[in-house]
Design an enzyme around this catalytic site. Structure first.
Site, PDB file in Angstrom:
ATOM      1  N   LYS A 169     -52.611  11.193-113.466  1.00 40.03           N
ATOM      2  CA  LYS A 169     -52.609  11.103-111.998  1.00 40.03           C
ATOM      3  C   LYS A 169     -51.854  12.315-111.453  1.00 40.03           C
ATOM      4  O   LYS A 169     -50.617  12.357-111.469  1.00 40.03           O
ATOM      5  CB  LYS A 169     -51.910   9.837-111.496  1.00 40.03           C
ATOM      6  CG  LYS A 169     -52.177   9.625-110.012  1.00 40.03           C
ATOM      7  CD  LYS A 169     -51.105   8.864-109.287  1.00 40.03           C
ATOM      8  CE  LYS A 169     -50.038   9.719-108.720  1.00 40.03           C
ATOM      9  NZ  LYS A 169     -50.450  10.694-107.671  1.00 40.03           N
ATOM     10  N   GLU A 244     -39.032  13.990-116.028  1.00 40.82           N
ATOM     11  CA  GLU A 244     -38.570  15.333-115.643  1.00 40.82           C
ATOM     12  C   GLU A 244     -38.386  15.296-114.138  1.00 40.82           C
ATOM     13  O   GLU A 244     -39.367  15.220-113.394  1.00 40.82           O
ATOM     14  CB  GLU A 244     -39.615  16.384-116.001  1.00 40.82           C
ATOM     15  CG  GLU A 244     -39.785  16.556-117.491  1.00 40.82           C
ATOM     16  CD  GLU A 244     -40.798  17.633-117.833  1.00 40.82           C
ATOM     17  OE1 GLU A 244     -41.569  18.052-116.953  1.00 40.82           O
ATOM     18  OE2 GLU A 244     -40.812  18.042-118.993  1.00 40.82           O
ATOM     19  N   CYS A 278     -38.372  23.233-109.719  1.00 44.55           N
ATOM     20  CA  CYS A 278     -37.325  22.285-110.126  1.00 44.55           C
ATOM     21  C   CYS A 278     -36.100  22.989-110.692  1.00 44.55           C
ATOM     22  O   CYS A 278     -34.985  22.533-110.514  1.00 44.55           O
ATOM     23  CB  CYS A 278     -37.887  21.309-111.141  1.00 44.55           C
ATOM     24  SG  CYS A 278     -38.693  22.125-112.512  1.00 44.55           S
ATOM     25  N   GLU A 378     -31.365  18.389-103.233  1.00 41.93           N
ATOM     26  CA  GLU A 378     -32.464  19.293-103.584  1.00 41.93           C
ATOM     27  C   GLU A 378     -33.302  19.536-102.333  1.00 41.93           C
ATOM     28  O   GLU A 378     -33.837  18.594-101.751  1.00 41.93           O
ATOM     29  CB  GLU A 378     -33.329  18.650-104.668  1.00 41.93           C
ATOM     30  CG  GLU A 378     -34.443  19.556-105.134  1.00 41.93           C
ATOM     31  CD  GLU A 378     -35.334  18.910-106.180  1.00 41.93           C
ATOM     32  OE1 GLU A 378     -35.775  17.754-105.986  1.00 41.93           O
ATOM     33  OE2 GLU A 378     -35.608  19.571-107.205  1.00 41.93           O
TER      34      GLU A 378
HETATM   35  P1  NAD Z   1     -42.849  13.074-106.026  1.00 39.44           P
HETATM   36  O1  NAD Z   1     -41.809  12.302-106.769  1.00 39.44           O
HETATM   37  O2  NAD Z   1     -43.055  12.772-104.608  1.00 39.44           O
HETATM   38  O3  NAD Z   1     -44.266  12.882-106.735  1.00 39.44           O
HETATM   39  C1  NAD Z   1     -44.465  13.174-108.097  1.00 39.44           C
HETATM   40  C2  NAD Z   1     -45.617  12.319-108.599  1.00 39.44           C
HETATM   41  O4  NAD Z   1     -45.193  10.964-108.606  1.00 39.44           O
HETATM   42  C3  NAD Z   1     -46.854  12.366-107.705  1.00 39.44           C
HETATM   43  O5  NAD Z   1     -48.009  12.318-108.499  1.00 39.44           O
HETATM   44  C4  NAD Z   1     -46.698  11.117-106.868  1.00 39.44           C
HETATM   45  O6  NAD Z   1     -47.934  10.662-106.337  1.00 39.44           O
HETATM   46  C5  NAD Z   1     -46.114  10.165-107.892  1.00 39.44           C
HETATM   47  N1  NAD Z   1     -45.378   9.014-107.358  1.00 39.44           N
HETATM   48  C6  NAD Z   1     -44.697   8.935-106.187  1.00 39.44           C
HETATM   49  N2  NAD Z   1     -44.176   7.705-106.058  1.00 39.44           N
HETATM   50  C7  NAD Z   1     -44.495   7.006-107.162  1.00 39.44           C
HETATM   51  C8  NAD Z   1     -44.232   5.682-107.630  1.00 39.44           C
HETATM   52  N3  NAD Z   1     -43.534   4.797-106.906  1.00 39.44           N
HETATM   53  N4  NAD Z   1     -44.723   5.312-108.838  1.00 39.44           N
HETATM   54  C9  NAD Z   1     -45.412   6.188-109.589  1.00 39.44           C
HETATM   55  N5  NAD Z   1     -45.717   7.438-109.204  1.00 39.44           N
HETATM   56  C10 NAD Z   1     -45.250   7.851-108.004  1.00 39.44           C
HETATM   57  O7  NAD Z   1     -42.511  14.623-106.268  1.00 39.44           O
HETATM   58  P2  NAD Z   1     -43.263  15.875-105.656  1.00 39.44           P
HETATM   59  O8  NAD Z   1     -42.842  16.027-104.237  1.00 39.44           O
HETATM   60  O9  NAD Z   1     -44.709  15.809-105.989  1.00 39.44           O
HETATM   61  O10 NAD Z   1     -42.611  17.044-106.541  1.00 39.44           O
HETATM   62  C11 NAD Z   1     -41.377  17.593-106.295  1.00 39.44           C
HETATM   63  C12 NAD Z   1     -40.311  16.978-107.197  1.00 39.44           C
HETATM   64  O11 NAD Z   1     -40.657  17.149-108.566  1.00 39.44           O
HETATM   65  C13 NAD Z   1     -38.979  17.686-107.048  1.00 39.44           C
HETATM   66  O12 NAD Z   1     -37.947  16.747-107.014  1.00 39.44           O
HETATM   67  C14 NAD Z   1     -38.875  18.537-108.303  1.00 39.44           C
HETATM   68  O13 NAD Z   1     -37.585  18.889-108.679  1.00 39.44           O
HETATM   69  C15 NAD Z   1     -39.553  17.668-109.295  1.00 39.44           C
HETATM   70  N6  NAD Z   1     -39.996  18.461-110.449  1.00 39.44           N
HETATM   71  C16 NAD Z   1     -39.292  18.382-111.624  1.00 39.44           C
HETATM   72  C17 NAD Z   1     -39.665  19.155-112.718  1.00 39.44           C
HETATM   73  C18 NAD Z   1     -38.888  19.106-114.020  1.00 39.44           C
HETATM   74  O14 NAD Z   1     -39.360  19.638-115.006  1.00 39.44           O
HETATM   75  N7  NAD Z   1     -37.730  18.498-114.062  1.00 39.44           N
HETATM   76  C19 NAD Z   1     -40.778  19.989-112.619  1.00 39.44           C
HETATM   77  C20 NAD Z   1     -41.474  20.049-111.426  1.00 39.44           C
HETATM   78  C21 NAD Z   1     -41.077  19.266-110.337  1.00 39.44           C
END
Ligand code: NAD
Length: 483
Positions: A169, A244, A278, A378
């Site tokens: 997803k 992550e 990130c 962040e």
């Molecule tokens: P997000 O948490 O909003 O979404 C990430 C994914 O999770 C999406 O596919 C979203 O649809 C899904 N999601 C959201 N709520 C959910 C739930 N309740 N259950 C299951 N899935 C759910 O994050 P974003 O805005 O897409 O991305 C930015 C974030 O990702 C930042 O915090 C960034 O630091 C983090 N990030 C971390 C890494 C790492 O390697 N640590 C890498 C890239 C991004």
């Protein structure tokens, strides 16, 4: 308008139950340019998970050489579409085509996984016990939009290397990237059901994946708040959860460092991808006597960014992904000003030369106190907080005083002293003097930046279970190899 009305389940494309779709808005023009399917119901997830479950038996017993050959075919199918992928990332997410690594990086990761398979010992011995590492099962892969192709590729390719089947997803802000990936896996002849794609909202599709009893493992990349929800849902059926998550990484410039080099590097690492990274060093810790000097370097380097149409090869910073992200970053900038940080450059509002697009001005704050919001949360945008320190002991304390622990960066000239300092950092990846990272070493975070590691042999093991087999010691040499 392009139409991507289907999900990819069990080797065929079909619309989601109820046929829901949504517009995809180009963050530069702010106009819709495509429509994508929204997997609106848990039934779509169930179909995909059950397809992966049926495929798991046969795929989990394929040979290592068969899986290497499949990865080679996926690499070939991917390479044919690199330019198209760069173009779609520009249109869907606003990533400049000049950030070529976003499109080409996945190829290197796939090759690392393929090469690892050639040498990885799926079977070993401790005394007379056989230790087998076996694919964990059906994996739910949930990914964000900031590396819209690379993050899904790393997860899917390591799952395939392990012999697992999966449902991906992607973020609903980068669904088209997910569709292209599914087309690539299909073109490469991935067996039906091994790779499935369900696109849709995290709170619906992601949540249904996290709680599905037939999912054995979840590999999630995204925000810490969503990661916590995934972990909570997964706990009901004791799934393995690899997370992550977010970061607020510090770059500590020791007193004997080349301050100009550290400052210019910090701007690039922090503002790459318009700060939507990130591992971004979004806090820079500099001795309090050198605030004015560092401010001049940072302001000069930030001014070199060329904002514009991400499709223009001369653009070095595109718009941020969408209106919600734009508004959230603007609020952080306003908070930084309100809480008393010094605005060195940038600031709230639209850049004068950009009539459209979700642009954020490259922004640097100096004299940021460690307790200020912009030093703790962040922001995920091109905003750098420079925090003064008095002693290196204080710098270490400030660096570690964060709920996150993803990256850590140290600049200095005395390597021994810098290494001792770096050893005290509670973070998963440390870079000295701007050292590059690579694709064969583990990536992940301490504290609320995550659980587990991706990439390399440690990343592969996230997708493997461990079985200890007793009593076959004498026959061990004659038993069929695991794969
Ligand atoms: P997000 O948490 O909003 O979404 C990430 C994914 O999770 C999406 O596919 C979203 O649809 C899904 N999601 C959201 N709520 C959910 C739930 N309740 N259950 C299951 N899935 C759910 O994050 P974003 O805005 O897409 O991305 C930015 C974030 O990702 C930042 O915090 C960034 O630091 C983090 N990030 C971390 C890494 C790492 O390697 N640590 C890498 C890239 C991004």
């Amino acid at each position: 308008m392009h139409q991507h009305a289907n999900l990819y389940i069990d080797g065929r494309w079909r619309p989601p139950e109820g046929g829901a779709q949504k517009d995809v808005v180009d963050p530069y023009t702010q106009m819709p340019f495509a429509r994508v399917a929204m997997g609106g119901s848990a039934a779509d997830v169930d179909d995909a998970v059950m397809a992966a479950r049926r495929a798991f038996g046969p795929f989990s017993t394929t040979s290592v050489s068969d899986r290497m050959a499949l990865i080679d075919r996926i690499i070939a199918a991917y390479e044919e579409r690199v330019d198209e992928i760069a173009a779609i990332m520009a249109q869907e997410v606003g990533i400049p085509v000049s950030a070529r690594a976003q499109a080409t990086g996945p190829i290197g990761h796939m090759k690392v996984a393929r090469d690892l398979l050639a040498s990885y010992a799926f079977e070993s011995h401790i005394d007379d016990t056989i230790i087998r590492r076996e694919p964990i099962g059906v994996c739910a892969l949930i990914t964000p939009w900031n590396w819209p192709i690379q993050t899904p590729v790393i997860k899917a390719i390591y799952a395939i290397a392990a012999g697992c089947t999966m449902v991906l997803k992607p973020s609903d802000a980068s669904s088209i990237c997910g569709v292209i990936l599914a087309e690539i896996f299909a073109k490469a002849g991935t067996p039906d059901g091994v790779f499935n794609l369900v696109i849709g909202r995290g709170s619906v599709v992601g949540a249904a994946m996290s709680s599905h009893p037939e999912v054995d493992m979840i590999s999630f990349t995204g925000s810490t708040s969503a990661g916590a929800k995934v972990g909570e849902a997964a706990a009901q059926s004791i799934k393995r959860v690899s997370l992550e998550l977010g970061g607020k990484s510090a770059n500590i410039v020791l007193q004997d460092a080349d301050l100009e080099k550290a400052a210019r590097w910090n701007i690039h690492r922090c503002f790459f991808n318009a700060g939507q990274s990130c591992h971004a060093p979004s806090r820079m810790l500099v001795h309090k006597d050198r605030m004015a000097e560092v401010s001049a370097y940072l302001t000069d380097e930030a001014a070199r960014y060329r904002l514009g149409d991400p499709r223009d090869p001369g653009t070095t910073m595109g718009p941020v992904v969408n209106l919600a992200q734009h508004d959230s970053i603007q609020r952080y900038i306003e908070t930084g000003i309100a809480e008393g940080a010094t605005l060195a450059c940038g600031g709230a509002g639209r850049p004068d030369d950009q009539p459209t697009g979700y642009f954020v001005k490259p922004t640097v704050f100096t004299d940021v106190a460690p307790g200020m919001t912009i030093s703790r949360e962040e922001i995920f945008g091109p905003v750098l907080a420079v925090v003064p320190y008095g002693s290196e002991a204080e710098a270490l304390e400030i660096a570690n005083d964060s709920p996150y622990g993803l990256g850590g960066y140290v600049f200095g000239s005395d390597r021994t002293r810098a290494y001792a300092f770096a050893s005290g950092l509670r973070a998963g990846r440390i870079c000295f003097n701007g050292a590059a990272t690579n694709s064969v070493t583990p990536m992940g975070g301490y504290k609320q930046s995550g659980i587990g590691r991706s990439m390399g042999s440690v990343g592969l093991e996230e997708y493997l279970e461990i079985k200890s087999v007793y009593g076959f010691d004498e026959e061990a040499a004659t038993l069929p190899a695991f794969s």
